[in-house]
Structures are given as structure tokens and as C-alpha cells.
Design a protein around this motif. Sequence first.
Motif, short mmCIF file in Angstrom:
data_model
loop_
_atom_site.label_atom_id
_atom_site.label_comp_id
_atom_site.label_asym_id
_atom_site.label_seq_id
_atom_site.Cartn_x
_atom_site.Cartn_y
_atom_site.Cartn_z
N GLN A 34 47.35 -48.33 -18.63
CA GLN A 34 48.53 -47.68 -17.81
C GLN A 34 48.85 -46.38 -18.63
O GLN A 34 49.10 -45.19 -17.95
CB GLN A 34 49.56 -48.69 -17.69
CG GLN A 34 49.21 -49.66 -16.90
CD GLN A 34 50.22 -50.90 -16.81
OE1 GLN A 34 51.30 -50.86 -17.49
NE2 GLN A 34 49.73 -52.00 -16.13
N PHE A 35 49.12 -46.47 -19.71
CA PHE A 35 49.50 -45.07 -20.67
C PHE A 35 48.64 -44.28 -20.65
O PHE A 35 48.99 -42.78 -20.06
CB PHE A 35 49.61 -45.80 -22.06
CG PHE A 35 49.93 -44.39 -22.86
CD1 PHE A 35 51.17 -43.85 -22.92
CD2 PHE A 35 49.06 -43.74 -23.57
CE1 PHE A 35 51.70 -42.66 -23.63
CE2 PHE A 35 49.42 -42.46 -24.37
CZ PHE A 35 50.44 -41.89 -24.23
N PHE A 36 47.26 -44.44 -20.44
CA PHE A 36 46.37 -43.16 -20.38
C PHE A 36 46.24 -42.60 -18.98
O PHE A 36 46.14 -41.44 -18.58
CB PHE A 36 44.75 -43.41 -21.00
CG PHE A 36 44.96 -43.52 -22.56
CD1 PHE A 36 45.11 -42.31 -23.07
CD2 PHE A 36 44.66 -44.79 -23.18
CE1 PHE A 36 44.96 -42.09 -24.62
CE2 PHE A 36 44.50 -44.63 -24.73
CZ PHE A 36 44.74 -43.43 -25.37
N GLU A 37 46.25 -43.56 -18.14
CA GLU A 37 46.31 -43.22 -16.72
C GLU A 37 47.61 -42.28 -16.28
O GLU A 37 47.47 -41.12 -15.84
CB GLU A 37 46.38 -44.39 -15.67
CG GLU A 37 45.11 -45.28 -15.80
CD GLU A 37 45.27 -46.47 -14.91
OE1 GLU A 37 44.14 -47.00 -14.69
OE2 GLU A 37 46.44 -46.95 -14.87
N ALA A 38 48.77 -42.65 -16.94
CA ALA A 38 50.08 -42.14 -16.52
C ALA A 38 50.06 -40.68 -17.52
O ALA A 38 50.44 -39.57 -16.97
CB ALA A 38 51.29 -43.03 -16.92
N ALA A 39 49.76 -40.81 -18.66
CA ALA A 39 49.87 -39.65 -19.60
C ALA A 39 48.84 -38.58 -19.37
O ALA A 39 49.25 -37.42 -19.50
CB ALA A 39 49.85 -40.19 -21.22
N PHE A 40 47.63 -38.96 -19.11
CA PHE A 40 46.40 -37.98 -19.07
C PHE A 40 45.53 -38.10 -17.88
O PHE A 40 44.47 -37.43 -17.78
CB PHE A 40 45.45 -38.21 -20.25
CG PHE A 40 46.35 -37.69 -21.61
CD1 PHE A 40 46.97 -36.51 -22.01
CD2 PHE A 40 46.68 -38.80 -22.49
CE1 PHE A 40 47.68 -36.42 -23.04
CE2 PHE A 40 47.25 -38.79 -23.69
CZ PHE A 40 47.64 -37.30 -23.97
N ASP A 41 46.06 -38.69 -16.74
CA ASP A 41 45.51 -38.92 -15.48
C ASP A 41 43.95 -39.70 -15.84
O ASP A 41 42.96 -39.05 -14.96
CB ASP A 41 45.21 -37.70 -14.85
CG ASP A 41 46.52 -37.04 -14.49
OD1 ASP A 41 47.49 -37.92 -14.03
OD2 ASP A 41 46.78 -36.01 -14.48
#
Length: 166
Positions: A16-23
Motif C-alpha cells: 500500500q505504501f509503494f502504491e500510494a507513495a510512488f504509484d
Amino acid sequence: MDHVGITVPDIDQATQFFEAAFDAELIYESKRLADEPDEGPKTERMLNLFPGTRVEAVRMMRLRYGPGLELFQMRGPEQHEPVRPSDYGLQHFAISVDDIDAAIAQFEAAGGTMFSRPTAFMFGSEVGEGNVFCYGRTPWGSVIEMLSYPSPMPYERDTPLRRWRP
């Protein structure tokens, strides 16, 4: 470079972090949390794991530009906090961004914490108008650098070789 492997304490949170932070996008799951963990002497030898470590989940993600991110969730009797940039070994990876202020806002909104705000490159071979970098930490402690360098770098005058750019 094909990908960077990162061991995280919670693979769902990291995804979820990498999806939200860097698409970033999830490409596939090599091992699902619902699967039986990979463990034992063969796995320990193959991956150089501390004895008793279990590989619980593995996911391959894709950054829009650059290498993939292979996330591992493991549990073992001896695990340590992520390294600091002053420790030996792999200490961070960098994301090239066009709008560093927007990238920082997205990173922080996703749960990341910045160490600093954009700063001019430190080394003479990299300086240039608008060339900036900054470091931050993911929710589980890994270090990520964000950088933007719209201007040519002085090293380019001395060699035909160039840093990789998206």
C-alpha cells in the motif's frame, strides 16, 4: 538493474505504501500469505537466511520508471532494524522525480517521513541549476532518496558516459 529486494515486516502495508507513495503497481505474488511458508535448511542455504527463518510472502511490484521492487515478508529468530546510510551494505535506493515537492507530499501522505527538504546536490560533479535531492524513511524504516536533476551535471563535460535516467 532488474529489481531491488526489500524485506518488510508487513507486506500488505508495504504494498500500500509503494502504491500510494510512488504509484507502484503489483505485478504478481510469488508467494501468498495464505500459502505455507518456505523454510528449512534448503531455503536457508539458498537465500543465506538465519536458521529458523520462514519466507511468508513475496510480491513483485513495478515502478513507473526504473527497476522493479520485490517485497519479502519473513519471520525469523534474528532480524534487525533497517540500516542507516552510515552502515555497511545496501543502504538506500533513489527515485528520480520531475516535481520533487509533489513527490515529497505524496511520500508523506503515504506514511513516509522525510529527513530533510530538497537540498542542492552535495558533490561538485553533480551540481546544477535545480538539481536537488532529499532522503526519507518508509513506515518500516527503509531509506529512500528522491532526486530531481533537470540541469546537466559537470561530470558530463569529462566523459561520454551518463547516469541512467528514466
